[in-house]
Write a protein that holds these residues in place. Sequence first.
Motif, short mmCIF file in Angstrom:
data_model
loop_
_atom_site.label_atom_id
_atom_site.label_comp_id
_atom_site.label_asym_id
_atom_site.label_seq_id
_atom_site.Cartn_x
_atom_site.Cartn_y
_atom_site.Cartn_z
N GLU A 120 9.37 9.51 -4.65
CA GLU A 120 9.85 8.35 -3.91
C GLU A 120 8.81 7.24 -3.93
O GLU A 120 7.62 7.49 -3.73
N ASN A 121 9.28 6.01 -4.21
CA ASN A 121 8.36 4.87 -4.24
C ASN A 121 8.18 4.35 -2.83
O ASN A 121 8.82 3.39 -2.40
N LYS A 122 7.29 4.98 -2.12
CA LYS A 122 7.08 4.69 -0.70
C LYS A 122 6.47 3.30 -0.50
O LYS A 122 5.55 2.90 -1.20
N ILE A 123 7.01 2.56 0.46
CA ILE A 123 6.46 1.25 0.82
C ILE A 123 5.27 1.48 1.75
O ILE A 123 5.41 2.10 2.81
N LEU A 124 4.11 0.97 1.36
CA LEU A 124 2.88 1.19 2.12
C LEU A 124 2.56 0.02 3.04
O LEU A 124 1.84 0.19 4.03
N ALA A 125 3.07 -1.16 2.70
CA ALA A 125 2.83 -2.35 3.52
C ALA A 125 3.80 -3.43 3.10
O ALA A 125 4.38 -3.38 2.01
N THR A 126 4.01 -4.41 3.97
CA THR A 126 4.75 -5.61 3.60
C THR A 126 3.89 -6.81 3.95
O THR A 126 3.19 -6.83 4.98
N PRO B 89 7.00 -6.26 -0.45
CA PRO B 89 6.53 -4.88 -0.31
C PRO B 89 5.32 -4.58 -1.22
O PRO B 89 5.21 -5.12 -2.32
N VAL B 90 4.45 -3.73 -0.72
CA VAL B 90 3.38 -3.14 -1.53
C VAL B 90 3.66 -1.64 -1.52
O VAL B 90 3.68 -1.01 -0.45
N THR B 91 3.88 -1.07 -2.69
CA THR B 91 4.38 0.31 -2.77
C THR B 91 3.35 1.28 -3.34
O THR B 91 2.31 0.88 -3.88
N GLU B 92 3.71 2.55 -3.23
CA GLU B 92 2.89 3.63 -3.83
C GLU B 92 2.76 3.41 -5.33
O GLU B 92 1.71 3.65 -5.92
N ALA B 93 3.84 2.95 -5.96
CA ALA B 93 3.82 2.68 -7.40
C ALA B 93 2.83 1.58 -7.75
O ALA B 93 2.17 1.62 -8.80
N ASP B 94 2.71 0.59 -6.87
CA ASP B 94 1.74 -0.49 -7.10
C ASP B 94 0.31 0.06 -7.09
O ASP B 94 -0.52 -0.34 -7.92
N VAL B 95 0.03 0.98 -6.18
CA VAL B 95 -1.30 1.59 -6.11
C VAL B 95 -1.56 2.42 -7.37
O VAL B 95 -2.64 2.37 -7.96
#
Length: 250
Positions: A2-8, A13-19
């Motif tokens: 799941e591409n979890k949203i870590l912050a907005t 959104p800033v997601t786990e995939a972005d990290v």
Amino acid sequence: MENKILATVGGMPVTEADVEKFLASLGSRGQSYNTPEGRAIILNQLIDTKLLLLDARRNLLEAEADFKAQLAELKEKLLANYAAEKVIAAAPRAKEEDALSYYNENKEQFLTEQSVNASHILVDSEECAKEILDEINSGSKTFEEAAKEYSSCPSSANGGSLGDFTRGQMVPEFDKAVFEMETGEITAEPVKTQFGYHLIKLNSKNESSTIEFAEVKDAIMASLTQEKQKKAYESKINQLKIMYPVDKMI
């Protein structure tokens, strides 16, 4: 996963995939950041980036001439790099039979070095070394016992064992002596080096041998593929020079 949203940030959104993408962009350095603390640092950097992006848009920085010039230059570089990547990706990959042919034709490249396993006793005088050698030859002490009792080298704790090593890893005088010995032999005379006087025992000798193909197959295939990619790139550049003449001014 799941591409979890870590912050907005302002609704973005800033997601786990972005990290994960940021970590991948760091290459080998990314390993040191792949911890809870490191990922928190990356998340904060991504948040900072979003904040700057929102502010840039609010201030219409995209319309500034300097930004447009930088964007055009970056676009050219990205496009050229993308074209190069496509040329390399289209190059044929080396096959196992290619690797086997190379291996058979270049056996000399796949030889292990001759190595020895030896022990030594190090003391500061030739007289002392000869006295120890007499004790060993008389049978009153084994070489290992004498090493533990008399040797000033840290290897004394292991009965003087230096483990396995190849030519050139020891000082020249020691190197020359040990590689001329027979297995089980102890030097008849102490060997002098910059460190003192050595009594040497050759425990075993491993002759040079050919590395099996299975052990080097993947490395050969990778090397041959890289060579094919290089040739494909050079061929493409040469073709383009015919289409678009290059005139150097210097």
